[in-house]
Design a protein around this motif. Structure first.
Motif, PDB file in Angstrom:
ATOM      1  N   VAL A 172       0.866  -1.185   0.000  1.00 12.56           N
ATOM      2  CA  VAL A 172       0.000   0.000   0.000  1.00 12.56           C
ATOM      3  C   VAL A 172       0.900   1.232   0.000  1.00 12.56           C
ATOM      4  N   ALA A 173       0.594   2.175  -0.886  1.00 10.43           N
ATOM      5  CA  ALA A 173       1.364   3.418  -0.939  1.00 10.43           C
ATOM      6  C   ALA A 173       0.691   4.470  -0.069  1.00 10.43           C
ATOM      7  N   ALA A 174       1.480   5.035   0.856  1.00 15.86           N
ATOM      8  CA  ALA A 174       1.042   6.158   1.687  1.00 15.86           C
ATOM      9  C   ALA A 174       2.145   7.196   1.560  1.00 15.86           C
ATOM     10  N   VAL A 175       1.948   8.137   0.673  1.00 11.49           N
ATOM     11  CA  VAL A 175       3.023   9.046   0.271  1.00 11.49           C
ATOM     12  C   VAL A 175       2.694  10.472   0.694  1.00 11.49           C
ATOM     13  N   ASP A 299      -2.662  16.509  -3.071  1.00  6.67           N
ATOM     14  CA  ASP A 299      -1.563  16.784  -2.152  1.00  6.67           C
ATOM     15  C   ASP A 299      -1.861  16.135  -0.801  1.00  6.67           C
ATOM     16  N   ASN A 300      -1.286  14.959  -0.559  1.00  5.30           N
ATOM     17  CA  ASN A 300      -1.544  14.243   0.692  1.00  5.30           C
ATOM     18  C   ASN A 300      -0.976  14.992   1.897  1.00  5.30           C
ATOM     19  N   ASP A 301      -1.757  15.054   2.973  1.00 11.98           N
ATOM     20  CA  ASP A 301      -1.279  15.656   4.213  1.00 11.98           C
ATOM     21  C   ASP A 301      -0.117  14.812   4.770  1.00 11.98           C
ATOM     22  N   PRO A 302       1.049  15.424   5.000  1.00  4.35           N
ATOM     23  CA  PRO A 302       2.212  14.635   5.425  1.00  4.35           C
ATOM     24  C   PRO A 302       2.011  13.880   6.738  1.00  4.35           C
ATOM     25  N   GLY A 307       1.503   8.806   9.499  1.00  2.71           N
ATOM     26  CA  GLY A 307       0.734   8.057  10.498  1.00  2.71           C
ATOM     27  C   GLY A 307       0.178   6.773   9.899  1.00  2.71           C
ATOM     28  N   ALA A 308      -0.377   6.881   8.686  1.00  8.45           N
ATOM     29  CA  ALA A 308      -0.952   5.695   8.031  1.00  8.45           C
ATOM     30  C   ALA A 308       0.132   4.664   7.738  1.00  8.45           C
ATOM     31  N   GLN A 309       1.332   5.134   7.388  1.00  5.77           N
ATOM     32  CA  GLN A 309       2.438   4.189   7.121  1.00  5.77           C
ATOM     33  C   GLN A 309       2.656   3.262   8.314  1.00  5.77           C
ATOM     34  N   ARG A 310       2.648   3.846   9.519  1.00 10.37           N
ATOM     35  CA  ARG A 310       2.883   3.022  10.716  1.00 10.37           C
ATOM     36  C   ARG A 310       1.788   1.968  10.887  1.00 10.37           C
ATOM     37  N   TRP A 311       0.519   2.368  10.675  1.00 10.16           N
ATOM     38  CA  TRP A 311      -0.582   1.408  10.858  1.00 10.16           C
ATOM     39  C   TRP A 311      -0.568   0.343   9.769  1.00 10.16           C
ATOM     40  N   LEU A 312      -0.185   0.730   8.570  1.00  9.37           N
ATOM     41  CA  LEU A 312      -0.139  -0.249   7.474  1.00  9.37           C
ATOM     42  C   LEU A 312       0.940  -1.298   7.751  1.00  9.37           C
ATOM     43  N   SER A 313       2.098  -0.845   8.247  1.00  6.35           N
ATOM     44  CA  SER A 313       3.156  -1.795   8.624  1.00  6.35           C
ATOM     45  C   SER A 313       2.656  -2.713   9.722  1.00  6.35           C
ATOM     46  N   HIS A 314       2.006  -2.108  10.714  1.00  7.03           N
ATOM     47  CA  HIS A 314       1.437  -2.876  11.823  1.00  7.03           C
ATOM     48  C   HIS A 314       0.472  -3.950  11.290  1.00  7.03           C
ATOM     49  N   GLY A 315      -0.270  -3.598  10.223  1.00 12.22           N
ATOM     50  CA  GLY A 315      -1.254  -4.527   9.650  1.00 12.22           C
ATOM     51  C   GLY A 315      -0.646  -5.540   8.696  1.00 12.22           C
TER      52      GLY A 315
END
Ligand SMILES: [Zn+2]
Length: 389
Positions: A172-175, A299-302, A307-315
């Motif tokens: 999943v890309a969270a950029v 323009d994604n909010d940094p 934050g989403a990156q951490r949850w995606l890794s967790h998942g």
């Protein structure tokens, strides 16, 4: 919070069979942009939290009971494309439209996430946004933003997730920052002097001028815009003439100008006009140029992205923090002007052999429903942890 992730995703697993049935039902009976009433009704009923507020004519904004504080909106698109389906599955489209952009998957995922949220209880209120007209202009997202319904509901963050065949399954890309381009569509008509193809010295050939123009427009991206940020100027349609031996009086080209940085837009549009009028003049023609603005940069909010990156890794997902494309999505309208936005891209397969978005054979596996659902949960939890500045 780890506990909430665990309970929520477990409840999503339990909602999955019904969500997959819903995905098939939506896929089998798709509706085009602006005609999504039946799909909206079907999805709202499955969601089970009432009809909410009608938005952008055929859309719905459905607040879920429970929670406190700034609202997190979760968005899915309602519309299908005018594509004749070529997948051959038993639940293939029965009409002239097709969910060839994965919106059926997004809707089913949104329903699973919301139903599961109602069961486990979540700390911040959710607004389920069933958005019409993503695939057309004027876009549904702009109507929703302009209607004021998000501000009225107290929405702080809008989260979206889109399936993406160019990313591998499990990614999943969270950029942070710009991930999709701004788009302006343009139409150029060159006027010359037509006549007999055997007497070119008497003519001002708009076909030749237009051919040169299509080539010259490429210098806009290669010589006028910083290549670190990039630009794309593509002509998708040209029109002119009716016979091999007659040069027409005029010829037209239709294209799109795409940019990754909002501040490049003025210079790019000036350059476009300069190239159009300069080329026309060099060939003894005159030019008419019309610009139709479509989407801003997405323009994604940094803070939401990291934050989403951490949850995606967790998942258990592999996180991509680089994926960007010159595609466009009207989700861009939710990023700024009162709300923060985060668009996540959910991988469907390796790059080779998977049909692209909008292809008549495009068919994400049902498993994509749960992956999109988990991505939305990751976005929600990121909004919870990173309060609005
Ligand atoms: Zn789409």
């Amino acid at each position: 919070m780890n506990d909430l992730w665990g309970r929520w995703t477990k409840a999503i697993d339990e909602e999955l069979p019904a969500a997959i049935d819903l995905r098939h039902a939506v896929h089998a009976d798709p509706r085009g942009s602006g005609d999504e009433e039946d799909t909206a009704r079907l999805v709202a009923r499955a969601l089970g939290a009432g009809d909410g507020t009608r938005v952008a004519k055929t859309g719905r904004a459905i607040p879920l009971p429970g929670g406190d504080g700034p609202v997190v909106a979760l968005r899915a698109e309602l519309d299908a494309l005018p594509v004749l389906e070529g997948t051959g599955v038993p639940w293939a489209s029965g009409n002239e439209f097709m969910h060839a952009c994965g919106h059926d998957v997004h809707l089913a995922a949104l329903v699973a996430v919301c139903r599961a949220a109602l069961r486990v209880g979540v700390p911040r209120p959710i607004l389920a946004l069933l958005q019409p007209r993503e695939e057309t202009s004027p876009p549904g997202a702009l109507d929703i933003v302009e209607s004021g319904v998000l501000a009225e509901a107290g929405v702080d963050a809008v989260i979206g997730a889109h399936v993406q065949p160019r990313l591998a399954h499990g990614v999943v890309a969270a950029v942070p920052g710009p991930v999709n381009a701004s788009t302006d569509e343009f139409e150029v008509t060159l006027h010359g002097q037509g006549g007999h193809a055997g007497y070119p010295q008497l003519l001002r050939d708009p076909i030749l001028a237009l051919s040169q123009l299509v080539v010259s427009l490429q210098q806009l991206a290669s010589r006028r815009i910083d290549p670190v940020f990039g630009a794309v100027c593509s002509v998708g349609r040209i029109q002119g003439g009716a016979a091999a031996n007659v040069v027409p009086n005029s010829a037209s080209a239709f294209g799109s100008l795409r940019l990754m940085r909002a501040k490049d837009r003025e210079r790019a549009l000036e350059t476009l006009a300069e190239i159009v009028h300069g080329t026309a003049r060099a060939y003894g023609c005159t030019a008419e140029l019309e610009i139709s603005p479509c989407e801003p940069v997405l323009d994604n909010d940094p803070a939401l992205a990291t934050g989403a990156q951490r949850w995606l890794s967790h998942g258990g997902f592999v996180v991509d923090d680089q994926f960007r494309s010159f595609g466009a999505d009207d989700f861009a309208h939710y990023c700024g002007g009162g709300t923060r936005g985060l668009m996540l891209f959910v991988g469907l397969g390796d790059t080779a052999g998977v049909p692209s978005l909008h292809d008549e054979r495009f068919l994400p596996r049902d498993q994509a429903v749960v992956q999109v659902a988990h991505a939305l949960v990751a976005g929600y939890l990121a909004a919870l942890e990173a309060p609005a500045p």
